[in-house]
Design an enzyme around this catalytic site. Sequence first.
Site, PDB file in Angstrom:
ATOM      1  N   TYR A 143      34.996  39.169  49.093  1.00 13.08           N
ATOM      2  CA  TYR A 143      36.048  39.565  48.085  1.00 13.08           C
ATOM      3  C   TYR A 143      36.535  41.007  48.008  1.00 13.08           C
ATOM      4  CZ  TYR A 143      37.480  40.136  43.042  1.00 13.08           C
ATOM      5  OH  TYR A 143      38.286  40.433  41.918  1.00 13.08           O
ATOM      6  N   ASP A 238      35.697  47.444  53.702  1.00 11.27           N
ATOM      7  CA  ASP A 238      35.622  47.353  52.181  1.00 11.27           C
ATOM      8  C   ASP A 238      34.329  47.831  51.529  1.00 11.27           C
ATOM      9  OD1 ASP A 238      35.413  47.018  49.350  1.00 11.27           O
ATOM     10  OD2 ASP A 238      36.571  45.309  49.415  1.00 11.27           O
ATOM     11  N   LYS A 266      33.309  51.814  42.715  1.00  8.53           N
ATOM     12  CA  LYS A 266      31.886  51.848  41.859  1.00  8.53           C
ATOM     13  C   LYS A 266      31.166  53.147  41.911  1.00  8.53           C
ATOM     14  CE  LYS A 266      31.641  46.906  42.895  1.00  8.53           C
ATOM     15  NZ  LYS A 266      31.851  46.234  41.711  1.00  8.53           N
TER      16      LYS A 266
HETATM   17  N1  HOZ Z   1      33.952  41.788  40.502  1.00  7.88           N
HETATM   18  C1  HOZ Z   1      32.665  42.150  40.171  1.00  7.88           C
HETATM   19  C2  HOZ Z   1      31.766  41.453  40.617  1.00  7.88           C
HETATM   20  N2  HOZ Z   1      31.517  41.470  42.260  1.00  7.88           N
HETATM   21  C3  HOZ Z   1      32.670  41.809  38.523  1.00  7.88           C
HETATM   22  C4  HOZ Z   1      33.078  42.975  37.619  1.00  7.88           C
HETATM   23  C5  HOZ Z   1      32.826  42.834  36.353  1.00  7.88           C
HETATM   24  O1  HOZ Z   1      32.935  41.755  35.464  1.00  7.88           O
HETATM   25  O2  HOZ Z   1      32.609  43.626  35.603  1.00  7.88           O
END
Ligand code: HOZ
Length: 429
Positions: A143, A238, A266
């Site tokens: 992802y 990534d 992050k």
């Molecule tokens: N895309 C995030 C998990 N891989 C989730 C982000 C969120 O819900 O804060």
Amino acid sequence: MTNRNETLFAEAKKYIPGGVNSPVRAFGSVGGVPRFIRSAKGACVWDEDDRCYIDYIGSWGPAIVGHAHPEVVKAVAKAAESGLSFGAPTAGEIEIAQEIIKLVPSVEQVRLVSSGTEAMMSAIRLARGFTGRDLIIKFEGCYHGHSDSLLVKAGSGMLTFGTPNSGGVPADFTRHTMVLPYNDCQSLQNAFKQHGDKIACVIVEPFAGNMNLVRPTPEFMQLLRTITAHYGTVLIFDEVMTGFRVALGGAQSLHNITPDLTTMGKVIGGGMPLAAFGGRADIMAKISPLGDVYQAGTLSGNPVAVAAGLKTLELIQKEGFYETLSQRTFELTQGWQKLAEKHGIQMLADSVGGMFGIYFGLHTLPVNYQDMQKVDNDFFKRFFHAMLDAGISLAPSPFEAGFVSAAHDEEYIQTTLERTDRVLQDLAK
Ligand code: HOZ
């Protein structure tokens, strides 16, 4: 079930689609009511009913030094007092760029943005602008944020909700995206044999974390580097999740591979909206205002986010930080695995640095998306809820990695294991 979480969820759904601002939070794949979090400190979060949980989501990665670390909070408060956003360059942006470049040597120049999605979207545009090619390769179950061309067989919420492709994305937009199986050297070679001179970039999570934690093989990583170099294709790591999470130098330092571009997010924002993309200076020179590849953002390099990021990057450079983090994470996953064996439950666990995966029903560690399709979702759901009831908060999906922070000391790990022992004992009955 606690009443206030239920009430808030019902109320939220009236005004916010699904009651959440990011799909995985809705507990779609585990059922039940998401906990509304009121506060967080160190290794713990408290919900609106004042229930305390040992937290292994860590805001999905950023909280590596623990929630609301006093020094990070102080840095944020100090920055906020001087102004929340200027839309103009600041000295702090130079400082954080220098830090990133120092810690991740493949990055010669870096551009700050506000989210991982933005970083990936911009890095791909840059790779296309640099090579003058359109095709991109991504891997099944990885992802890379929710921009149009990347929502093909993606991980994270897309896996959670079983939607391999998103609505609202014109077929034309994904026509240039090739999706290959993770860890499959043969299909990578075939793709390059057929289309090599048309491929702008290959994007990869150098430890997949959005179909749960899945390790790449050394051969796969090596091939990625050699084949892209051979065809003049831009290799993009990534590292939004793995950057400063699996090691101080990110996954690239563990694989000993130098990508052309890297995206980060992050941890570099320490809990504030900050992300980045960077890499080879000749490629980065194509970005506007130097080059013709456009990219911009009102809140890019936001001074408050930069202050949080800078302080976090300082804290993770303390002597022994990653040794301890990796050791605790390992202790936790090994402990879980032993408990599963004790109670006759088929479960495997794995960890890299401060990131982990648990897999119910698998007999060998997963190597790709197909393997992850075989996990025992029903058991995961029961485990997830029993753990939550026991005061342990895990990601509400079997397709997400978990995170340990520096605030998870020996005592928290032991408490977690003791509670897990009881949970598995009940579930094994
Ligand atoms: N895309 C995030 C998990 N891989 C989730 C982000 C969120 O819900 O804060």
